[in-house]
Design a protein around this motif. Sequence first.
Motif, PDB file in Angstrom:
ATOM      1  N   VAL A  97       6.695 -12.711  31.199  1.00 11.54           N
ATOM      2  CA  VAL A  97       7.870 -11.931  31.587  1.00 11.54           C
ATOM      3  C   VAL A  97       7.463 -10.470  31.705  1.00 11.54           C
ATOM      4  O   VAL A  97       6.805  -9.921  30.826  1.00 11.54           O
ATOM      5  CB  VAL A  97       9.002 -12.094  30.555  1.00 11.54           C
ATOM      6  N   GLN A  98       7.828  -9.850  32.801  1.00  9.53           N
ATOM      7  CA  GLN A  98       7.509  -8.449  33.034  1.00  9.53           C
ATOM      8  C   GLN A  98       8.804  -7.644  33.094  1.00  9.53           C
ATOM      9  O   GLN A  98       9.766  -8.056  33.738  1.00  9.53           O
ATOM     10  CB  GLN A  98       6.725  -8.287  34.336  1.00  9.53           C
ATOM     11  N   THR A  99       8.801  -6.514  32.426  1.00  7.27           N
ATOM     12  CA  THR A  99       9.991  -5.672  32.355  1.00  7.27           C
ATOM     13  C   THR A  99       9.924  -4.571  33.404  1.00  7.27           C
ATOM     14  O   THR A  99       8.898  -3.907  33.566  1.00  7.27           O
ATOM     15  CB  THR A  99      10.127  -5.037  30.959  1.00  7.27           C
ATOM     16  N   VAL A 100      11.016  -4.401  34.097  1.00 11.77           N
ATOM     17  CA  VAL A 100      11.172  -3.294  35.040  1.00 11.77           C
ATOM     18  C   VAL A 100      12.266  -2.377  34.504  1.00 11.77           C
ATOM     19  O   VAL A 100      13.395  -2.813  34.294  1.00 11.77           O
ATOM     20  CB  VAL A 100      11.546  -3.798  36.447  1.00 11.77           C
ATOM     21  N   THR A 101      11.917  -1.140  34.262  1.00 14.49           N
ATOM     22  CA  THR A 101      12.888  -0.158  33.791  1.00 14.49           C
ATOM     23  C   THR A 101      13.463   0.584  34.989  1.00 14.49           C
ATOM     24  O   THR A 101      12.730   1.041  35.862  1.00 14.49           O
ATOM     25  CB  THR A 101      12.237   0.840  32.816  1.00 14.49           C
ATOM     26  N   LEU A 102      14.785   0.685  35.023  1.00 14.43           N
ATOM     27  CA  LEU A 102      15.467   1.322  36.142  1.00 14.43           C
ATOM     28  C   LEU A 102      16.558   2.233  35.620  1.00 14.43           C
ATOM     29  O   LEU A 102      17.385   1.817  34.805  1.00 14.43           O
ATOM     30  CB  LEU A 102      16.071   0.263  37.068  1.00 14.43           C
ATOM     31  N   ARG A 103      16.582   3.467  36.084  1.00 13.70           N
ATOM     32  CA  ARG A 103      17.687   4.376  35.792  1.00 13.70           C
ATOM     33  C   ARG A 103      18.643   4.367  36.976  1.00 13.70           C
ATOM     34  O   ARG A 103      18.221   4.378  38.131  1.00 13.70           O
ATOM     35  CB  ARG A 103      17.175   5.801  35.565  1.00 13.70           C
ATOM     36  N   ALA A 104      19.938   4.368  36.684  1.00 14.48           N
ATOM     37  CA  ALA A 104      20.934   4.339  37.748  1.00 14.48           C
ATOM     38  C   ALA A 104      22.225   4.989  37.260  1.00 14.48           C
ATOM     39  O   ALA A 104      22.561   4.890  36.076  1.00 14.48           O
ATOM     40  CB  ALA A 104      21.215   2.897  38.187  1.00 14.48           C
ATOM     41  N   PRO A 105      22.979   5.639  38.161  1.00 14.80           N
ATOM     42  CA  PRO A 105      24.299   6.144  37.787  1.00 14.80           C
ATOM     43  C   PRO A 105      25.160   5.002  37.254  1.00 14.80           C
ATOM     44  O   PRO A 105      25.082   3.872  37.741  1.00 14.80           O
ATOM     45  CB  PRO A 105      24.854   6.704  39.099  1.00 14.80           C
ATOM     46  N   ILE A 106      25.992   5.289  36.279  1.00  8.61           N
ATOM     47  CA  ILE A 106      26.746   4.231  35.614  1.00  8.61           C
ATOM     48  C   ILE A 106      27.653   3.488  36.594  1.00  8.61           C
ATOM     49  O   ILE A 106      27.817   2.264  36.498  1.00  8.61           O
ATOM     50  CB  ILE A 106      27.547   4.795  34.417  1.00  8.61           C
ATOM     51  N   SER A 107      28.242   4.184  37.571  1.00  9.25           N
ATOM     52  CA  SER A 107      29.127   3.514  38.525  1.00  9.25           C
ATOM     53  C   SER A 107      28.352   2.525  39.375  1.00  9.25           C
ATOM     54  O   SER A 107      28.788   1.384  39.584  1.00  9.25           O
ATOM     55  CB  SER A 107      29.828   4.549  39.411  1.00  9.25           C
ATOM     56  N   PHE A 108      27.190   2.918  39.875  1.00  9.85           N
ATOM     57  CA  PHE A 108      26.385   2.016  40.680  1.00  9.85           C
ATOM     58  C   PHE A 108      25.895   0.843  39.835  1.00  9.85           C
ATOM     59  O   PHE A 108      25.879  -0.302  40.292  1.00  9.85           O
ATOM     60  CB  PHE A 108      25.194   2.769  41.274  1.00  9.85           C
ATOM     61  N   LEU A 110      27.301  -0.572  37.183  1.00  7.09           N
ATOM     62  CA  LEU A 110      28.353  -1.537  36.866  1.00  7.09           C
ATOM     63  C   LEU A 110      28.910  -2.243  38.097  1.00  7.09           C
ATOM     64  O   LEU A 110      29.218  -3.442  38.045  1.00  7.09           O
ATOM     65  CB  LEU A 110      29.496  -0.827  36.130  1.00  7.09           C
ATOM     66  N   LEU A 111      29.035  -1.522  39.208  1.00  6.08           N
ATOM     67  CA  LEU A 111      29.707  -2.086  40.372  1.00  6.08           C
ATOM     68  C   LEU A 111      28.772  -2.783  41.347  1.00  6.08           C
ATOM     69  O   LEU A 111      29.205  -3.674  42.091  1.00  6.08           O
ATOM     70  CB  LEU A 111      30.474  -0.980  41.110  1.00  6.08           C
ATOM     71  N   MET A 112      27.489  -2.422  41.345  1.00  8.09           N
ATOM     72  CA  MET A 112      26.564  -3.005  42.314  1.00  8.09           C
ATOM     73  C   MET A 112      25.451  -3.827  41.669  1.00  8.09           C
ATOM     74  O   MET A 112      25.122  -4.914  42.149  1.00  8.09           O
ATOM     75  CB  MET A 112      25.937  -1.881  43.162  1.00  8.09           C
ATOM     76  N   LEU A 113      24.888  -3.310  40.570  1.00 12.30           N
ATOM     77  CA  LEU A 113      23.745  -4.005  39.973  1.00 12.30           C
ATOM     78  C   LEU A 113      24.163  -5.169  39.086  1.00 12.30           C
ATOM     79  O   LEU A 113      23.597  -6.263  39.176  1.00 12.30           O
ATOM     80  CB  LEU A 113      22.897  -3.013  39.173  1.00 12.30           C
ATOM     81  N   LEU A 129      15.112  -6.930  33.558  1.00 12.09           N
ATOM     82  CA  LEU A 129      15.542  -5.579  33.915  1.00 12.09           C
ATOM     83  C   LEU A 129      15.975  -4.813  32.671  1.00 12.09           C
ATOM     84  O   LEU A 129      16.798  -5.292  31.892  1.00 12.09           O
ATOM     85  CB  LEU A 129      16.690  -5.638  34.916  1.00 12.09           C
ATOM     86  N   ASP A 130      15.416  -3.633  32.492  1.00 11.33           N
ATOM     87  CA  ASP A 130      15.832  -2.709  31.437  1.00 11.33           C
ATOM     88  C   ASP A 130      16.608  -1.593  32.130  1.00 11.33           C
ATOM     89  O   ASP A 130      16.020  -0.673  32.691  1.00 11.33           O
ATOM     90  CB  ASP A 130      14.605  -2.167  30.701  1.00 11.33           C
ATOM     91  N   LEU A 131      17.938  -1.703  32.113  1.00 12.26           N
ATOM     92  CA  LEU A 131      18.796  -0.802  32.884  1.00 12.26           C
ATOM     93  C   LEU A 131      19.288   0.344  32.015  1.00 12.26           C
ATOM     94  O   LEU A 131      19.935   0.134  30.986  1.00 12.26           O
ATOM     95  CB  LEU A 131      19.976  -1.590  33.451  1.00 12.26           C
ATOM     96  N   VAL A 132      18.966   1.557  32.434  1.00 13.88           N
ATOM     97  CA  VAL A 132      19.366   2.769  31.711  1.00 13.88           C
ATOM     98  C   VAL A 132      20.373   3.515  32.582  1.00 13.88           C
ATOM     99  O   VAL A 132      20.061   3.884  33.720  1.00 13.88           O
ATOM    100  CB  VAL A 132      18.146   3.680  31.429  1.00 13.88           C
ATOM    101  N   THR A 133      21.594   3.719  32.079  1.00  7.60           N
ATOM    102  CA  THR A 133      22.617   4.374  32.885  1.00  7.60           C
ATOM    103  C   THR A 133      22.534   5.888  32.750  1.00  7.60           C
ATOM    104  O   THR A 133      22.267   6.428  31.679  1.00  7.60           O
ATOM    105  CB  THR A 133      24.027   3.900  32.482  1.00  7.60           C
ATOM    106  N   ILE A 134      22.754   6.544  33.872  1.00  2.81           N
ATOM    107  CA  ILE A 134      22.660   7.995  33.970  1.00  2.81           C
ATOM    108  C   ILE A 134      24.059   8.601  33.900  1.00  2.81           C
ATOM    109  O   ILE A 134      24.978   8.159  34.596  1.00  2.81           O
ATOM    110  CB  ILE A 134      21.984   8.392  35.297  1.00  2.81           C
ATOM    111  N   HIS A 135      24.208   9.600  33.072  1.00  2.00           N
ATOM    112  CA  HIS A 135      25.489  10.288  32.942  1.00  2.00           C
ATOM    113  C   HIS A 135      25.413  11.744  33.402  1.00  2.00           C
ATOM    114  O   HIS A 135      26.413  12.315  33.821  1.00  2.00           O
ATOM    115  CB  HIS A 135      25.963  10.230  31.486  1.00  2.00           C
ATOM    116  N   ARG A 136      24.210  12.341  33.301  1.00  2.00           N
ATOM    117  CA  ARG A 136      24.008  13.731  33.722  1.00  2.00           C
ATOM    118  C   ARG A 136      22.724  13.809  34.529  1.00  2.00           C
ATOM    119  O   ARG A 136      21.779  13.037  34.288  1.00  2.00           O
ATOM    120  CB  ARG A 136      23.887  14.662  32.510  1.00  2.00           C
ATOM    121  N   PRO A 137      22.627  14.731  35.489  1.00  3.68           N
ATOM    122  CA  PRO A 137      21.401  14.849  36.288  1.00  3.68           C
ATOM    123  C   PRO A 137      20.148  15.051  35.442  1.00  3.68           C
ATOM    124  O   PRO A 137      19.067  14.575  35.806  1.00  3.68           O
ATOM    125  CB  PRO A 137      21.686  16.079  37.170  1.00  3.68           C
TER     126      PRO A 137
END
Length: 298
Positions: A97-108, A110-113, A129-137
């Motif tokens: 198993v290979q982990t991919v870390t991805l940062r994304a805006p929280i709206s995208f 929750l609604l797309m990913l 997928l290791d999904l990290v949500t972005i709240h500030r630039p």
Amino acid sequence: MPRTIVPPLPPLDWLRSFEAAARLSNFTAAAAELGLTQAAVSQHIRFLEERLKTRLFSRLARGVALSPEGAAYLPHIQSAFATIGNSTAELFEPRAVQTVTLRAPISFALLMLVPALPDLAKALPRIQLDLVTIHRPTDYDLPGSVLDIRFGNGSFAGREADRLTAERLVPVAAPALAGDADWTSLPLLLVAGAREMWAEWFAAAGLAGHPRRSHRFDSFVAAMEAARAGAGVLLGSRPLVDAALDGEMLVRLSDFELSSTSGHFLTKASTARLTSAEQEFHQWLLSRLSGMAPTLAT
């Protein structure tokens, strides 16, 4: 067919010592990393320099520095090691198993990913997928992620970007509010940042705006929940609101859509080398969104 003659290569242990010493700027540190003595690393470097008939390092009082020739040689050696490592993992560790870390805006996120995760599991079962949500630039500046999703016009300093969405803005509201004859008199929900575009929408639609404002939110997904609750009219960002429109949790109040140059982009640092898992995820996400939204910009 003539046989291709491959020039003899330096021994691998010489190249490993060179790469470690160049990366760490220190023979002793390279020796510790490789489990060798400092004398062995020094000997490997000397043998390599003799083979290449080129000085690769300048010896300093504290550590070493690459010569111009050594600096030019290093990225080729690192690229070769990365290729060997990735090929070995792909051919001989197919179940890992290979982990991919991805940062994304929280709206995208929750609604797309999140809705796409079941399809990701089917298409790429070895990828976690290791999904990290972005709240500030400034969250993008934190270490730990090669790939991220950014909202903007596609120009991000030092990063390569592939478009995922092309934003179109349309007023939406809960079905209970849709029967209002003059929806423009209803409270308008605001989203801070790049999507605070009610004035632009009214001007492009040829309608008079009004000063009545309601709640203001720091994320699109929070404002969307307020719209679903009947708190007011949201300037909906397509395709983020498409699922809610299809499920009739929200309804559009106008046929006019304001096309924006902004959208979501899958980005990576221009100097970054993607792992095989990151490359597979990158290709999957681009094809996934292109298939879901054929109206996206190409």
